[in-house]
Design an enzyme around this catalytic site. Structure first.
Site, mmCIF file in Angstrom:
data_model
loop_
_atom_site.group_PDB
_atom_site.id
_atom_site.type_symbol
_atom_site.label_atom_id
_atom_site.label_comp_id
_atom_site.label_asym_id
_atom_site.label_seq_id
_atom_site.Cartn_x
_atom_site.Cartn_y
_atom_site.Cartn_z
ATOM 1 N N ASP A 1 72.032 -23.505 -9.546
ATOM 2 C CA ASP A 1 72.385 -24.690 -8.768
ATOM 3 C C ASP A 1 73.755 -25.227 -9.152
ATOM 4 O O ASP A 1 73.863 -26.306 -9.735
ATOM 5 C CB ASP A 1 71.314 -25.769 -8.967
ATOM 6 C CG ASP A 1 71.432 -26.906 -7.950
ATOM 7 O OD1 ASP A 1 72.204 -26.762 -6.979
ATOM 8 O OD2 ASP A 1 70.767 -27.926 -8.131
ATOM 9 N N GLU B 1 62.482 -27.434 -1.748
ATOM 10 C CA GLU B 1 62.442 -28.779 -2.322
ATOM 11 C C GLU B 1 61.756 -29.788 -1.388
ATOM 12 O O GLU B 1 62.217 -30.914 -1.210
ATOM 13 C CB GLU B 1 63.859 -29.243 -2.688
ATOM 14 C CG GLU B 1 64.518 -28.338 -3.710
ATOM 15 C CD GLU B 1 65.884 -28.802 -4.155
ATOM 16 O OE1 GLU B 1 66.265 -28.500 -5.289
ATOM 17 O OE2 GLU B 1 66.595 -29.460 -3.359
ATOM 18 N N GLU C 1 78.847 -32.251 -8.601
ATOM 19 C CA GLU C 1 77.544 -32.712 -9.059
ATOM 20 C C GLU C 1 77.314 -32.415 -10.535
ATOM 21 O O GLU C 1 76.868 -33.277 -11.293
ATOM 22 C CB GLU C 1 76.443 -32.065 -8.215
ATOM 23 C CG GLU C 1 75.045 -32.456 -8.633
ATOM 24 C CD GLU C 1 73.970 -31.799 -7.780
ATOM 25 O OE1 GLU C 1 72.784 -31.977 -8.117
ATOM 26 O OE2 GLU C 1 74.307 -31.108 -6.792
#
Length: 650
Positions: A347, A268, A375
């Site tokens: 993820d 990333e 998240e």
């Protein structure tokens, strides 16, 4: 308000504090044990007694063999009216004390034979994604839902050692022994923690040390360039190796018990060894060599994938990436390098298969990484107890024989704690942090038994109605959240960027590689070996066969592995489309019931705690209804298939 005591309220120490206790041994952690007992005795009328005095509790450091396992192990026995805890090391004695606290009065009843306790996993760590300087997009804490950082504020260390010490105490009480104090995405300010700002890290380490928690630091792979003025960060360049060796030696001068580095590289946008034509093993071994003389460890994250892929290319599969990158390197990593693997291949979704990388690298040390910070599971605005999810992961047997929890050399969670008075924003999210620590100590533990511990410690002496109510709210909360969000393992469907709330096509045409491929005929990603991306073949024999066919794939993962028609019949007997409709209505109904149960506990829960949770339930219910309506309407419009029960779908 004052800081919430979480699972260590004063009343939890009543049984210990009412006894005469003898503490034998010396050393900093024994001093911590002695101070804990003395504080409890001062409150509840007991006494710390000198040698030769009869005692109801003996906490004894015996010395003996070294090694982390031995240093953290303890034994306990009750005979002749005395409960005795013995340990070879200070950490073991500290964990033994907290074991007695968990037992309460049961620690002092009857007689029982000697029991030995030792952690199944040597390293049990929290990664804090905390930024020193507030990031313009992610803020003070990336994916943080509990206020600001416990460690950093206004571009520097907070200077609040008592709060950090209290945090270390909570962690020790559930068995966590390491903390990485800054974000794995290392920005410009944070890079300097390695060198000219290491003193600030040392201050945090000083506050955590009395509870046996070692400090780790996330570092930038490009540090020799960013901080050292070198023209390269090539891991095979002797200048780079010398720079890391010297920088690491200075870290250990400031923090002699420093745990090591955490690295996110070639991921990333973070720099890594690929820029120099080197492998991840080359990169990890560079840092491992610098840490080895000091006994440190490098945690090298396996979260590496192409985040600039073409969504039109259906052969590219983000789920494959970690396995493809790292399995060819098995056996090439240094003994003090640990590959840190997310528990699923994507993820931290509400439902993913266990990563095939776990069990596929027998000659490499692995740490399994989970996400306590919610998240993708409600961001601590929704109650979602993750113990059952983590237990499924840790009990999963990649080869059909050995559970993942036994294959791991370490367990790591992205922390859900911040400077919020309740530590975790949502008071019930404290259960996730506690549960992680206890499952890291014993991956085979029953998560419901762990939840019982958390309830008893957090609400000592509470009526049975409160315990029953908390179980009613928490036990099925992961399942409830899954029901009203992304169905059957397809994942994501969130708003891009902040990842909160429904966005069914939020990432569908983005370069991040998170797609559900819903069209008028069906939904799901074909990851079979026969006709899809081949991801299913990354698993060992028994699971590769199970996942390859929609006839044998578990329902809850069907859309992760297969693209199927809306009329495909699940093992449950329902069609895919009816399952989507039914579960989304059920999820909202279950959230409504949980809110009702919580409202009925107002008279047995501390008012500020009850009010905070009640306020969060209002938002959870609003969001759950929004998820239900958007997902159901999306699939009604895609499929044209009505709800067989005739409910309102917009």
């Amino acid at each position: 308000m004052d800081v919430d005591p979480a699972w260590l309220p004063a009343a939890a120490f009543r049984a210990v504090g009412a006894r005469r206790t003898l503490v034998r041994g010396a050393g900093p952690l024994v001093d911590t044990v002695r101070a804990e007992v003395a504080r409890a005795c001062e409150r509840f009328g007991g006494r710390v007694v000198p040698e030769g005095t009869p005692a109801g509790l003996v906490l004894e450091l015996t010395g003996g063999a070294g090694g982390t396992g031995d240093e953290e192990a303890f034994a306990c026995v009750r005979e002749g009216g005395t409960t005795t805890v013995t340990a070879h090391g200070g950490r073991g004695l500290l964990y033994g004390l907290f074991h007695v606290v968990r037992l309460g009065e049961d620690a002092f009843r009857g007689e029982w034979e000697r029991e030995e306790h030792r952690p199944a996993v040597a390293l049990r760590m929290l990664d804090h994604w905390d930024n020193v300087a507030v990031h313009p997009v992610m803020g003070q804490v990336e994916r943080g839902y509990a206020g600001g950082s416990l460690f950093w504020a206004d571009g520097r260390a907070r200077g609040d050692p008592e709060r950090v010490r209290a945090y270390g105490r909570l962690l020790a009480a559930c068995g966590i022994n390491a903390v990485a104090v800054n974000n794995v995405n290392v920005h410009a300010t944070e890079a300097h923690l390695l060198t000219d700002r290491i003193g600030e890290v040392a201050g945090i380490a000083d506050a955590l040390r009395p509870y046996g928690v070692r400090t780790h630091l996330s570092v930038s792979f490009a540090a020799p360039v960013v901080l050292g003025g070198l023209p390269t960060a090539d891991p095979l360049d002797e200048r780079v190796r010398a720079w890391w060796a010297a920088a690491t030696a200075r870290v250990y001068e400031a923090i002699p018990d420093f745990g090591g580095y955490v690295v996110k590289a070639d991921s990333e946008g973070q720099p890594g060894p690929f820029a120099y034509g080197r492998t991840h093993a080359d990169g990890a071994n560079l840092l491992a060599a610098a840490l080895a003389p000091h006994g440190g460890t490098v945690h090298w994250r396996a979260f590496v994938y192409d985040h600039r892929q073409d969504w039109r290319d259906r052969t590219t599969d983000r789920a494959r990436a970690a396995y493809d990158h790292f399995v060819p390197l098995d056996g090439e990593f240094a003994p003090n390098a640990v590959l840190q693997v997310k528990h699923g291949p994507m993820d931290f979704q509400v439902r993913e298969p266990v990563s095939p990388l776990i069990g596929a690298m027998p000659r490499t040390r692995l740490a399994v990484e989970v996400q306590a910070t919610q998240e993708y599971t409600g961001q601590q605005r929704h109650v979602c107890w993750l113990g059952p999810m983590w237990s499924e992961v840790l009990r999963f047997r990649p080869d059909g024989e050995v559970p993942a929890g036994r294959l791991a050399d370490g367990l790591v969670a992205v922390s859900n704690a911040g400077d919020d008075p309740f530590w975790t924003g949502h008071p019930l999210a404290q259960a996730n942090l506690y549960t992680f620590g206890r499952l890291a100590w014993d991956p085979a533990a029953d998560p419901l038994a762990v939840l019982d511990e958390w309830i008893a410690l957090t609400h000592p002496g509470a009526p049975e109605r409160l315990a029953a109510g908390l179980h009613a709210v928490l036990d099925g909360s992961w399942s409830t959240y899954e029901k009203y969000t992304a169905p059957l393992g397809v994942g994501f469907m969130v708003q891009p960027g902040h990842h909160y709330g429904p966005g069914v096509d939020g990432y569908e045409y983005s370069p991040w590689g998170t797609y559900h491929f819903a069209d008028r005929d069906g939904v799901g990603v074909d990851r079979s070996a026969a006709t899809g991306t081949g991801y299913a073949a990354q698993y060992a024999g028994p699971w590769a066969k199970v996942y390859e066919s929609p006839d044998t794939c578990p329902d809850e993962l069907l859309l992760f592995f297969h693209h199927v028609p809306y009329g495909h019949v699940l093992h449950s007997g329902k069609t895919v489309i009816q399952h989507i409709y039914d579960t989304h209505f059920e999820g909202v109904e279950e959230a409504e019931e949980a809110r009702r149960v919580w409202a009925g506990l107002a008279d047995v829960v501390e008012p500020a705690r009850h009010a905070r949770v009640a306020e969060r339930f209002e938002e959870q219910l609003r969001s759950a209804r929004e998820w239900r309506d958007q997902v159901n309407s999306y699939f009604l419009r895609k499929s044209g298939v009505p709800d067989e029960r005739g409910r309102t779908i917009y």
